[in-house]
Design a protein around this motif. Structure first.
Motif, PDB file in Angstrom:
ATOM      1  N   ASN A 107      13.323  -4.922   3.178  1.00 39.25           N
ATOM      2  CA  ASN A 107      14.254  -4.719   2.004  1.00 39.25           C
ATOM      3  C   ASN A 107      14.364  -5.639   1.106  1.00 39.25           C
ATOM      4  N   GLY A 108      13.330  -6.939   0.874  1.00 36.31           N
ATOM      5  CA  GLY A 108      13.574  -7.660  -0.112  1.00 36.31           C
ATOM      6  C   GLY A 108      13.254  -6.924  -1.536  1.00 36.31           C
ATOM      7  N   ARG A 109      13.683  -7.563  -2.748  1.00 33.46           N
ATOM      8  CA  ARG A 109      13.578  -6.769  -3.873  1.00 33.46           C
ATOM      9  C   ARG A 109      12.157  -6.223  -4.215  1.00 33.46           C
ATOM     10  N   ILE A 110      11.292  -7.090  -4.018  1.00 33.86           N
ATOM     11  CA  ILE A 110       9.727  -6.768  -4.278  1.00 33.86           C
ATOM     12  C   ILE A 110       9.365  -5.391  -3.394  1.00 33.86           C
ATOM     13  N   LEU A 111       9.761  -5.739  -2.164  1.00 35.61           N
ATOM     14  CA  LEU A 111       9.467  -4.670  -1.082  1.00 35.61           C
ATOM     15  C   LEU A 111       9.913  -3.391  -1.501  1.00 35.61           C
ATOM     16  N   VAL A 112      11.304  -3.440  -1.922  1.00 33.38           N
ATOM     17  CA  VAL A 112      12.082  -2.062  -2.118  1.00 33.38           C
ATOM     18  C   VAL A 112      11.202  -1.574  -3.354  1.00 33.38           C
ATOM     19  N   ALA A 113      10.805  -2.386  -4.027  1.00 34.95           N
ATOM     20  CA  ALA A 113      10.198  -1.816  -5.305  1.00 34.95           C
ATOM     21  C   ALA A 113       8.775  -1.202  -5.099  1.00 34.95           C
ATOM     22  N   ARG A 132       9.369   1.953  -3.289  1.00 33.39           N
ATOM     23  CA  ARG A 132       9.645   3.224  -4.393  1.00 33.39           C
ATOM     24  C   ARG A 132       8.377   3.727  -5.158  1.00 33.39           C
ATOM     25  N   ARG A 133       7.629   2.587  -5.416  1.00 32.53           N
ATOM     26  CA  ARG A 133       6.333   3.224  -5.947  1.00 32.53           C
ATOM     27  C   ARG A 133       5.379   4.111  -5.105  1.00 32.53           C
ATOM     28  N   VAL A 134       5.368   3.567  -3.881  1.00 33.44           N
ATOM     29  CA  VAL A 134       4.700   4.663  -2.780  1.00 33.44           C
ATOM     30  C   VAL A 134       5.284   5.873  -2.773  1.00 33.44           C
ATOM     31  N   VAL A 135       6.591   5.925  -2.465  1.00 34.84           N
ATOM     32  CA  VAL A 135       7.209   7.301  -2.240  1.00 34.84           C
ATOM     33  C   VAL A 135       7.119   8.013  -3.816  1.00 34.84           C
ATOM     34  N   ALA A 136       7.210   7.421  -4.924  1.00 29.87           N
ATOM     35  CA  ALA A 136       6.919   8.413  -6.174  1.00 29.87           C
ATOM     36  C   ALA A 136       5.469   8.966  -6.183  1.00 29.87           C
TER      37      ALA A 136
END
Length: 134
Positions: A103-109, A112-116
């Protein structure tokens, strides 16, 4: 799976394995990747695993030209799929380890890209569904 064969047939589904490290030492992907990566040898193997997996995905997508790709885990497979699968649609499955951790900032981003990018996402319960949609 250090001693597994390169090819198997599982009820008509061909399983192709790829090497990513010298066979006798190759074990970071045998079991729980996050746990195994916490060891020194596991951490050393990770970049080799990711590079070999990306090359294997790209090779198979170009060879097979699938109509759909089933991507397990947002990280690392989803991130690797972002850079290797072109425009082929995905079905993304998360079993929770990557969703609830990393859940680090880069990992969360990245998640989100993967899910999108996914055409559809499967999860195991309502809490996971709300987190993915969140």
């Amino acid at each position: 799976m250090p001693h597994a064969s390169a090819f198997d047939d599982a009820d008509g589904i061909v399983v192709k394995r790829f090497r990513y490290f010298p066979r006798a030492l190759e074990d970071v992907a045998n079991g729980a990747l996050l746990e195994n990566a916490r060891t020194v040898m596991g951490a050393i193997q990770l970049p080799f695993l990711f590079l070999a997996e990306a090359l294997a995905i790209r090779r198979e997508v170009r060879r097979f030209r699938p109509d759909l790709i089933h991507v397990f885990w947002m990280i690392p497979q989803g991130v690797l799929a972002l850079v290797t699968t072109g425009t082929t649609p995905w079905l993304l499955t998360t079993l929770g380890g990557d969703l609830y951790s990393l859940n680090g900032r880069i990992l969360v981003a990245l998640k989100r890209r993967v899910v999108a990018r996914a055409a559809a996402v499967t999860v195991m319960n309502n809490d996971m569904a709300s987190r993915v949609a969140g």
